[in-house]
Scaffold this motif. Structure first.
Motif, short mmCIF file in Angstrom:
data_model
loop_
_atom_site.label_atom_id
_atom_site.label_comp_id
_atom_site.label_asym_id
_atom_site.label_seq_id
_atom_site.Cartn_x
_atom_site.Cartn_y
_atom_site.Cartn_z
N ARG A 190 31.54 -55.54 -1.23
CA ARG A 190 32.60 -54.52 -1.18
C ARG A 190 32.02 -53.12 -1.01
O ARG A 190 32.63 -52.26 -0.38
CB ARG A 190 33.51 -54.65 -2.40
N HIS A 191 30.85 -52.91 -1.56
CA HIS A 191 30.14 -51.66 -1.31
C HIS A 191 29.86 -51.54 0.20
O HIS A 191 30.08 -50.48 0.81
CB HIS A 191 28.84 -51.68 -2.12
N CYS A 192 29.41 -52.64 0.80
CA CYS A 192 29.17 -52.65 2.26
C CYS A 192 30.48 -52.38 3.00
O CYS A 192 30.52 -51.60 3.97
CB CYS A 192 28.62 -54.01 2.71
N TRP A 229 30.13 -50.36 -7.06
CA TRP A 229 31.16 -50.35 -8.09
C TRP A 229 32.42 -51.04 -7.56
O TRP A 229 32.54 -51.27 -6.35
CB TRP A 229 31.49 -48.91 -8.51
N LEU A 230 33.31 -51.36 -8.47
CA LEU A 230 34.57 -52.03 -8.10
C LEU A 230 35.76 -51.20 -8.54
O LEU A 230 35.71 -50.53 -9.58
CB LEU A 230 34.67 -53.40 -8.78
N PHE A 231 36.84 -51.26 -7.79
CA PHE A 231 38.12 -50.72 -8.24
C PHE A 231 38.64 -51.63 -9.37
O PHE A 231 38.33 -52.83 -9.39
CB PHE A 231 39.14 -50.74 -7.10
N PRO A 232 39.45 -51.07 -10.29
CA PRO A 232 39.98 -51.89 -11.38
C PRO A 232 40.70 -53.15 -10.88
O PRO A 232 40.55 -54.23 -11.46
CB PRO A 232 40.95 -50.96 -12.11
N GLU A 233 41.47 -53.02 -9.79
CA GLU A 233 42.21 -54.20 -9.29
C GLU A 233 41.26 -55.26 -8.74
O GLU A 233 41.56 -56.46 -8.77
CB GLU A 233 43.30 -53.82 -8.27
N ARG A 239 29.50 -62.10 -9.39
CA ARG A 239 29.91 -60.71 -9.60
C ARG A 239 29.09 -59.77 -8.71
O ARG A 239 29.61 -58.86 -8.09
CB ARG A 239 29.74 -60.33 -11.07
N ARG A 240 27.80 -60.06 -8.60
CA ARG A 240 26.93 -59.19 -7.79
C ARG A 240 27.25 -59.27 -6.30
O ARG A 240 27.31 -58.26 -5.62
CB ARG A 240 25.47 -59.59 -7.99
N GLU A 241 27.43 -60.50 -5.79
CA GLU A 241 27.70 -60.61 -4.34
C GLU A 241 29.05 -59.98 -4.02
O GLU A 241 29.20 -59.28 -3.01
CB GLU A 241 27.63 -62.06 -3.84
N TYR A 242 30.03 -60.20 -4.89
CA TYR A 242 31.38 -59.66 -4.70
C TYR A 242 31.34 -58.13 -4.69
O TYR A 242 31.99 -57.47 -3.87
CB TYR A 242 32.24 -60.19 -5.84
N THR A 243 30.56 -57.56 -5.61
CA THR A 243 30.49 -56.10 -5.73
C THR A 243 29.71 -55.50 -4.56
O THR A 243 30.16 -54.53 -3.94
CB THR A 243 29.82 -55.72 -7.08
N PRO A 294 38.87 -43.73 3.88
CA PRO A 294 38.36 -43.60 2.51
C PRO A 294 38.14 -44.97 1.87
O PRO A 294 38.66 -45.98 2.36
CB PRO A 294 39.50 -42.86 1.80
N PRO A 295 37.39 -45.03 0.74
CA PRO A 295 37.22 -46.29 0.03
C PRO A 295 38.57 -46.86 -0.39
O PRO A 295 39.48 -46.11 -0.73
CB PRO A 295 36.41 -45.90 -1.21
N ALA A 296 38.71 -48.18 -0.32
CA ALA A 296 39.97 -48.83 -0.69
C ALA A 296 39.65 -50.12 -1.41
O ALA A 296 38.61 -50.74 -1.14
CB ALA A 296 40.80 -49.13 0.56
N PRO A 297 40.51 -50.54 -2.34
CA PRO A 297 40.28 -51.84 -3.00
C PRO A 297 40.46 -52.99 -2.02
O PRO A 297 41.36 -52.95 -1.18
CB PRO A 297 41.37 -51.87 -4.09
N LEU A 298 39.62 -53.98 -2.12
CA LEU A 298 39.66 -55.13 -1.21
C LEU A 298 39.77 -56.40 -2.05
O LEU A 298 38.76 -56.97 -2.46
CB LEU A 298 38.41 -55.15 -0.34
N VAL A 299 41.00 -56.78 -2.32
CA VAL A 299 41.22 -57.98 -3.12
C VAL A 299 41.59 -59.13 -2.21
O VAL A 299 42.05 -58.92 -1.08
CB VAL A 299 42.29 -57.78 -4.22
N ALA A 300 41.39 -60.34 -2.71
CA ALA A 300 41.70 -61.52 -1.90
C ALA A 300 43.19 -61.71 -1.82
O ALA A 300 43.91 -61.57 -2.82
CB ALA A 300 41.04 -62.75 -2.52
#
Ligand SMILES: CC(C)(COP(=O)(O)OP(=O)(O)OC[C@H]1O[C@@H](n2cnc3c(N)ncnc32)[C@H](O)[C@@H]1OP(=O)(O)O)[C@@H](O)C(=O)NCCC(=O)NCCS
Length: 223
Positions: free
Chosen positions: A47-49, A23-27, A40-44, A60-66
């Motif tokens: 980030r799960h990895c 899954w992805l964070f909204p940001e 979309r799949r590779e990006y998601t 904890p899980p954190a959003p990872l944006v470019a």
């Protein structure tokens, strides 16, 4: 597989396919924007990895944006790197107190397309590729060189915020699975001097070649 070539202080996670429960964070969704299904799949999945790797550091899980030039923004105090290619996704993270910067890359283990080696290799790297190919022909040394260069860039950029071209570092892979990189490009002036060398390891197996490089944390100067 990637954990076999990473130092003990580096936590990693990998996937050989896309994960249905990723899954992805909204940001992250907003930063990704409108893209094709494959992206979309590779990006998601990567980030799960990455969140699994962060979990290995006790985080904890954190959003990872470019951020700048596509480099992912990791949580405070963390360094990391992500890679994806057909059939493989991986992320690696470490506490900045243990590792100054790191880069990982994965590629299909196949020869580079015609003309690419000439474009990416310095003369001494091209002659190493020829020599190593005679010595160990089952490894596609040209692809490994490319893979290691991408890993070096992913480690270099977050530490310097500057571009490094293919002629910016001499990469020396060895048949024992180690590799060494020496940066030729002058580094921009900065408070902590930029890394001039990276050590790393590589692995070719199951149709993939993986490379990682790290630069250790510089101990604080004693006054
Ligand atoms: C950025 C680059 C290294 C990505 O490598 P790639 O093999 O094409 O793609 P990968 O799937 O392995 O890696 C992509 C991931 O790299 C990371 N990345 C992108 N730009 C980055 C940067 N400037 N710094 C660090 N990491 C970066 C991102 O996490 C990206 O995944 P995401 O978009 O899902 O977040 C490559 O496209 C590039 O620009 N190379 C030219 C520079 C170079 O290699 N110089 C050689 C120096 S010797």
């Amino acid at each position: 597989m990637i954990d076999e070539i990473l130092p003990a202080a580096v936590m990693s996670a990998e996937s050989f396919g896309d994960e249905p429960d990723a899954w992805l964070f909204p940001e992250e969704r907003a930063a990704l924007g409108e893209v094709g299904e494959a992206r979309r799949r590779e990006y998601t999945t990567v980030r799960h990895c990455a969140r699994r790797a962060l979990g290995g550091l006790g985080l904890p899980p954190a959003p990872l944006v470019a951020g700048e030039r596509g480099a992912p923004r990791w949580p405070e105090g963390v360094v990391g790197s992500m890679t994806h290619c057909a059939g493989y996704r991986a992320a690696a993270t470490a506490h900045r107190s243990d590792v100054r910067t790191l880069g990982i890359d994965a590629e299909p283990h196949a020869p580079l397309p015609d003309g690419v080696l000439e474009y990416i290799a310095l003369p001494e790297e091209a002659s190493d590729v020829a020599r190593l190919t005679r010595h160990t022909p089952e490894v596609h040394w040209d692809r490994l060189l490319f893979c290691a260069k991408e890993a070096v860039y992913k480690a270099w950029f977050p530490a310097t915020h500057s571009w490094l071209g293919f002629d910016g570092a001499v990469i020396s892979p060895a048949p024992d699975g180690t590799l060494h990189a020496r940066v030729l490009t002058p580094a921009p002036p900065q408070q902590v001097p930029a890394p001039r060398e990276f050590t790393g390891r590589w692995l070719a197996r199951d149709g993939l070649v993986l490379a990682c490089v790290v630069s250790p944390t510089v101990p604080p100067a004693l006054d």
